[in-house]
Design a protein around this motif. Structure first.
Motif, PDB file in Angstrom:
ATOM      1  N   PHE A  56       0.827  -1.204   0.000  1.00 48.25           N
ATOM      2  CA  PHE A  56       0.000   0.000   0.000  1.00 48.25           C
ATOM      3  C   PHE A  56       0.863   1.256   0.000  1.00 48.25           C
ATOM      4  CE2 PHE A  56      -2.596  -3.432   1.428  1.00 48.25           C
ATOM      5  CZ  PHE A  56      -3.881  -3.144   0.989  1.00 48.25           C
ATOM      6  N   PHE A  57       1.882   1.319   0.882  1.00 48.16           N
ATOM      7  CA  PHE A  57       2.707   2.522   0.845  1.00 48.16           C
ATOM      8  C   PHE A  57       3.663   2.524  -0.338  1.00 48.16           C
ATOM      9  CE2 PHE A  57       5.262   0.050   4.106  1.00 48.16           C
ATOM     10  CZ  PHE A  57       6.470  -0.031   3.417  1.00 48.16           C
ATOM     11  N   GLY A  58       3.784   1.393  -1.032  1.00 48.00           N
ATOM     12  CA  GLY A  58       4.583   1.339  -2.245  1.00 48.00           C
ATOM     13  C   GLY A  58       3.776   1.480  -3.515  1.00 48.00           C
ATOM     14  N   ALA A  59       2.457   1.680  -3.390  1.00 46.43           N
ATOM     15  CA  ALA A  59       1.597   1.791  -4.576  1.00 46.43           C
ATOM     16  C   ALA A  59       1.897   3.080  -5.330  1.00 46.43           C
ATOM     17  CB  ALA A  59       0.129   1.754  -4.172  1.00 46.43           C
ATOM     18  N   ALA A  60       1.940   2.997  -6.635  1.00 48.49           N
ATOM     19  CA  ALA A  60       2.224   4.161  -7.474  1.00 48.49           C
ATOM     20  C   ALA A  60       1.064   5.143  -7.439  1.00 48.49           C
ATOM     21  CB  ALA A  60       2.485   3.721  -8.913  1.00 48.49           C
ATOM     22  N   PRO A  61       1.353   6.439  -7.575  1.00 50.39           N
ATOM     23  CA  PRO A  61       0.269   7.426  -7.658  1.00 50.39           C
ATOM     24  C   PRO A  61      -0.709   7.054  -8.775  1.00 50.39           C
ATOM     25  CG  PRO A  61       2.385   8.523  -7.414  1.00 50.39           C
ATOM     26  CD  PRO A  61       2.687   7.069  -7.641  1.00 50.39           C
ATOM     27  N   GLY A  62      -1.987   7.201  -8.503  1.00 52.35           N
ATOM     28  CA  GLY A  62      -3.008   6.859  -9.489  1.00 52.35           C
ATOM     29  C   GLY A  62      -3.462   5.413  -9.431  1.00 52.35           C
ATOM     30  N   THR A  63      -2.907   4.628  -8.496  1.00 57.38           N
ATOM     31  CA  THR A  63      -3.299   3.224  -8.359  1.00 57.38           C
ATOM     32  C   THR A  63      -4.702   3.101  -7.776  1.00 57.38           C
ATOM     33  OG1 THR A  63      -1.028   2.430  -8.053  1.00 57.38           O
ATOM     34  CG2 THR A  63      -2.794   1.041  -7.179  1.00 57.38           C
ATOM     35  N   THR A  64      -5.518   2.285  -8.407  1.00 56.85           N
ATOM     36  CA  THR A  64      -6.823   1.909  -7.864  1.00 56.85           C
ATOM     37  C   THR A  64      -6.974   0.408  -8.074  1.00 56.85           C
ATOM     38  OG1 THR A  64      -7.836   4.063  -8.333  1.00 56.85           O
ATOM     39  CG2 THR A  64      -9.326   2.198  -8.030  1.00 56.85           C
ATOM     40  N   ALA A  65      -7.265  -0.319  -6.994  1.00 58.58           N
ATOM     41  CA  ALA A  65      -7.328  -1.776  -7.087  1.00 58.58           C
ATOM     42  C   ALA A  65      -8.446  -2.316  -6.209  1.00 58.58           C
ATOM     43  CB  ALA A  65      -5.994  -2.398  -6.662  1.00 58.58           C
ATOM     44  N   ILE A  66      -9.168  -3.311  -6.713  1.00 57.42           N
ATOM     45  CA  ILE A  66     -10.186  -4.002  -5.931  1.00 57.42           C
ATOM     46  C   ILE A  66      -9.474  -4.970  -4.985  1.00 57.42           C
ATOM     47  CG2 ILE A  66     -12.172  -5.548  -6.019  1.00 57.42           C
ATOM     48  CD1 ILE A  66     -12.724  -4.493  -8.835  1.00 57.42           C
ATOM     49  N   LEU A  67      -9.832  -4.935  -3.700  1.00 52.35           N
ATOM     50  CA  LEU A  67      -9.249  -5.824  -2.706  1.00 52.35           C
ATOM     51  C   LEU A  67     -10.196  -7.016  -2.527  1.00 52.35           C
ATOM     52  CD1 LEU A  67      -8.088  -3.144  -0.094  1.00 52.35           C
ATOM     53  CD2 LEU A  67      -6.845  -4.065  -2.055  1.00 52.35           C
ATOM     54  N   THR A  68      -9.825  -8.121  -3.132  1.00 57.36           N
ATOM     55  CA  THR A  68     -10.730  -9.266  -3.227  1.00 57.36           C
ATOM     56  C   THR A  68     -10.661 -10.190  -2.018  1.00 57.36           C
ATOM     57  OG1 THR A  68      -9.032 -10.505  -4.444  1.00 57.36           O
ATOM     58  CG2 THR A  68     -10.623  -9.243  -5.744  1.00 57.36           C
ATOM     59  N   ARG A  69      -9.842  -9.872  -1.022  1.00 55.22           N
ATOM     60  CA  ARG A  69      -9.707 -10.770   0.126  1.00 55.22           C
ATOM     61  C   ARG A  69     -10.943 -10.758   1.028  1.00 55.22           C
ATOM     62  NH1 ARG A  69      -3.349 -10.541   1.938  1.00 55.22           N
ATOM     63  NH2 ARG A  69      -2.528 -11.076  -0.122  1.00 55.22           N
ATOM     64  N   LEU A  70     -11.713  -9.690   0.973  1.00 57.24           N
ATOM     65  CA  LEU A  70     -12.975  -9.659   1.714  1.00 57.24           C
ATOM     66  C   LEU A  70     -14.055 -10.333   0.886  1.00 57.24           C
ATOM     67  CD1 LEU A  70     -14.922  -8.675   3.958  1.00 57.24           C
ATOM     68  CD2 LEU A  70     -15.165  -6.555   2.635  1.00 57.24           C
ATOM     69  N   SER A  71     -14.728 -11.304   1.492  1.00 60.19           N
ATOM     70  CA  SER A  71     -15.868 -11.957   0.851  1.00 60.19           C
ATOM     71  C   SER A  71     -17.150 -11.417   1.459  1.00 60.19           C
ATOM     72  CB  SER A  71     -15.800 -13.474   1.058  1.00 60.19           C
ATOM     73  OG  SER A  71     -17.031 -14.081   0.727  1.00 60.19           O
ATOM     74  N   VAL A  72     -18.046 -10.921   0.629  1.00 55.85           N
ATOM     75  CA  VAL A  72     -19.313 -10.415   1.149  1.00 55.85           C
ATOM     76  C   VAL A  72     -20.115 -11.539   1.809  1.00 55.85           C
ATOM     77  CG1 VAL A  72     -20.609 -10.759  -1.003  1.00 55.85           C
ATOM     78  CG2 VAL A  72     -21.316  -8.976   0.609  1.00 55.85           C
ATOM     79  N   GLN A  73     -19.887 -12.784   1.379  1.00 52.38           N
ATOM     80  CA  GLN A  73     -20.598 -13.896   2.008  1.00 52.38           C
ATOM     81  C   GLN A  73     -20.193 -14.056   3.471  1.00 52.38           C
ATOM     82  OE1 GLN A  73     -23.114 -15.580   0.414  1.00 52.38           O
ATOM     83  NE2 GLN A  73     -23.529 -16.271   2.516  1.00 52.38           N
ATOM     84  N   ASP A  74     -18.930 -13.738   3.792  1.00 54.30           N
ATOM     85  CA  ASP A  74     -18.505 -13.770   5.192  1.00 54.30           C
ATOM     86  C   ASP A  74     -19.249 -12.718   6.007  1.00 54.30           C
ATOM     87  OD1 ASP A  74     -16.705 -15.903   5.273  1.00 54.30           O
ATOM     88  OD2 ASP A  74     -15.070 -14.683   4.484  1.00 54.30           O
ATOM     89  N   LEU A  75     -19.480 -11.553   5.427  1.00 58.12           N
ATOM     90  CA  LEU A  75     -20.259 -10.522   6.114  1.00 58.12           C
ATOM     91  C   LEU A  75     -21.685 -10.987   6.355  1.00 58.12           C
ATOM     92  CD1 LEU A  75     -19.046  -7.307   4.228  1.00 58.12           C
ATOM     93  CD2 LEU A  75     -18.600  -7.894   6.615  1.00 58.12           C
ATOM     94  N   VAL A  76     -22.281 -11.596   5.350  1.00 61.61           N
ATOM     95  CA  VAL A  76     -23.654 -12.091   5.478  1.00 61.61           C
ATOM     96  C   VAL A  76     -23.724 -13.208   6.511  1.00 61.61           C
ATOM     97  CG1 VAL A  76     -25.524 -13.272   4.260  1.00 61.61           C
ATOM     98  CG2 VAL A  76     -24.268 -11.422   3.133  1.00 61.61           C
ATOM     99  N   ASP A  77     -22.788 -14.160   6.437  1.00 61.65           N
ATOM    100  CA  ASP A  77     -22.805 -15.298   7.360  1.00 61.65           C
ATOM    101  C   ASP A  77     -22.599 -14.860   8.810  1.00 61.65           C
ATOM    102  OD1 ASP A  77     -23.107 -16.889   5.142  1.00 61.65           O
ATOM    103  OD2 ASP A  77     -21.030 -17.600   5.114  1.00 61.65           O
ATOM    104  N   THR A  78     -21.811 -13.798   9.016  1.00 66.26           N
ATOM    105  CA  THR A  78     -21.462 -13.382  10.374  1.00 66.26           C
ATOM    106  C   THR A  78     -22.447 -12.370  10.943  1.00 66.26           C
ATOM    107  OG1 THR A  78     -19.124 -13.678   9.777  1.00 66.26           O
ATOM    108  CG2 THR A  78     -19.595 -12.501  11.825  1.00 66.26           C
ATOM    109  N   TYR A  79     -22.856 -11.409  10.114  1.00 66.66           N
ATOM    110  CA  TYR A  79     -23.647 -10.285  10.621  1.00 66.66           C
ATOM    111  C   TYR A  79     -25.043 -10.181  10.005  1.00 66.66           C
ATOM    112  CZ  TYR A  79     -18.979  -9.062  12.213  1.00 66.66           C
ATOM    113  OH  TYR A  79     -17.743  -9.097  12.805  1.00 66.66           O
ATOM    114  N   GLY A  80     -25.393 -11.124   9.142  1.00 72.24           N
ATOM    115  CA  GLY A  80     -26.731 -11.143   8.563  1.00 72.24           C
ATOM    116  C   GLY A  80     -26.792 -10.475   7.205  1.00 72.24           C
TER     117      GLY A  80
END
Length: 331
Positions: A56-80
């Protein structure tokens, strides 16, 4: 989109972690944590290893990236399934370098998020501190990697993400336990908090993909004095999409053209010309003039900011026998 250093690092880490049962977590990694104060999920922290902070602190200016390590299914399973409307659900990002300097990063360096009140407007940076001054927070965060029953390395990954664990929130080493070591102070340093709620997502779409994001600024806090360094923003939308960007404007609503009314043009008794406009939004404006209306014939005469929404320009030397005028907003 080109493969940024951030994405390359995450992909490399993914190939390593996929063969393991327990989630790898160590100093220098960033942890995304979720906590809730009511059921379902009040007894469980969802914690995601976002990978090395250096990505993250080595990311080049203008970098935009999707962080796929979070699964929305984990949010649903844990918090509804209503996780994205729960005012008691909070999320944040922290990390610690620990007691040793590695790769040019000083010992006791920490990373911590801070909510943006308005997407596209940076929060006030966390302040830096001496190595001793950062030690308490460094230890509080570092315990989430290993060293306590609720530390991440003691748990197997969820079925939805090899980077995610569920930890008992009341157990030492969990996100909740470590964040709450001192009342009203996140991780023994940050006031009021490194987190923000997981509801009330902006209705205005972002410039990035048209959906509204809640945003946490990510700060690099190294031993020293003054303000810490903003590395970028981490945005979450109500579908569970997580995005990192070094650009402050990515999560803001897209800029729309300012539609101005027709200016009033008055030929004064002394031969001067007044050009005026009411209802102008805040900003700076230019008056341009042409004698032919040709595309490249416009000349900037004056610049002015509106006073109570009113613009008034005076052309003291108008052309003969005719002139054409237009007003443009420049910011």
């Amino acid at each position: 989109m080109k493969l940024s250093p951030l994405l390359a690092s995450l992909l490399s880490f993914a190939s390593f972690a996929g063969s393991l049962h327990a989630i790898p977590a160590s100093v220098g990694d960033l942890i995304l944590g979720f906590r809730a104060s009511a059921a379902p999920g009040s007894d469980t922290n969802l914690q995601i290893n976002l990978g090395p902070a250096s990505s993250f602190f080595g990311a080049a200016p203008g970098t935009t990236a999707i962080l796929t390590r979070l699964s929305v299914q984990d949010l649903v399973d844990t918090y509804g399934s209503n996780w994205n409307t729960r005012a008691d659900l909070e999320w944040g990002v922290v990390g610690s370098m620990g007691s040793e300097a590695v790769g040019g990063v000083p010992a006791r360096t920490i990373w911590a998020s801070k909510p943006e009140a308005t997407p596209g407007t940076a929060s006030t940076a966390w302040t830096r501190g001496s190595e001793d001054g950062l030690q308490n927070a460094s230890v509080a965060i570092g315990t989430m990697y290993a060293g306590a029953p609720g530390s991440m390395v003691n748990f197997t990954a969820t079925a939805n993400s090899v980077f995610t664990v569920k930890t008992p929130s009341a157990t030492s080493g969990s996100w909740t336990a470590q964040e709450d070591l001192v009342a009203n102070q996140s991780f023994r340093r940050f006031t009021p908090t490194v987190t923000q709620t997981g509801n009330n997502f902006p209705t205005a779409g972002s410039a990035y993909d048209g959906t509204g994001y809640k945003v946490l600024d990510l700060y690099d806090i190294r031993p020293g004095s003054g303000a810490s360094t903003r590395l970028g923003g981490i945005g979450l939308n109500n579908a569970g999409k997580l995005v990192f960007s070094t650009s402050i404007s990515v999560f803001a609503p897209p800029s729309a053209p300012v539609v101005l009314g027709s200016p009033a043009i008055t030929l004064n008794a002394g031969g001067t010309v007044t050009v005026s406009l009411t209802g102008a939004p805040a900003g700076n404006y230019t008056l341009e003039r042409s004698t032919t209306l040709a595309a490249l014939s416009w000349t900037t005469l004056l610049t002015q900011s509106p006073v109570a929404g009113v613009l008034t320009f005076l052309d003291s030397n108008p052309p003969q026998p005719r002139g054409f005028y237009q007003i443009k907003k420049i910011n």
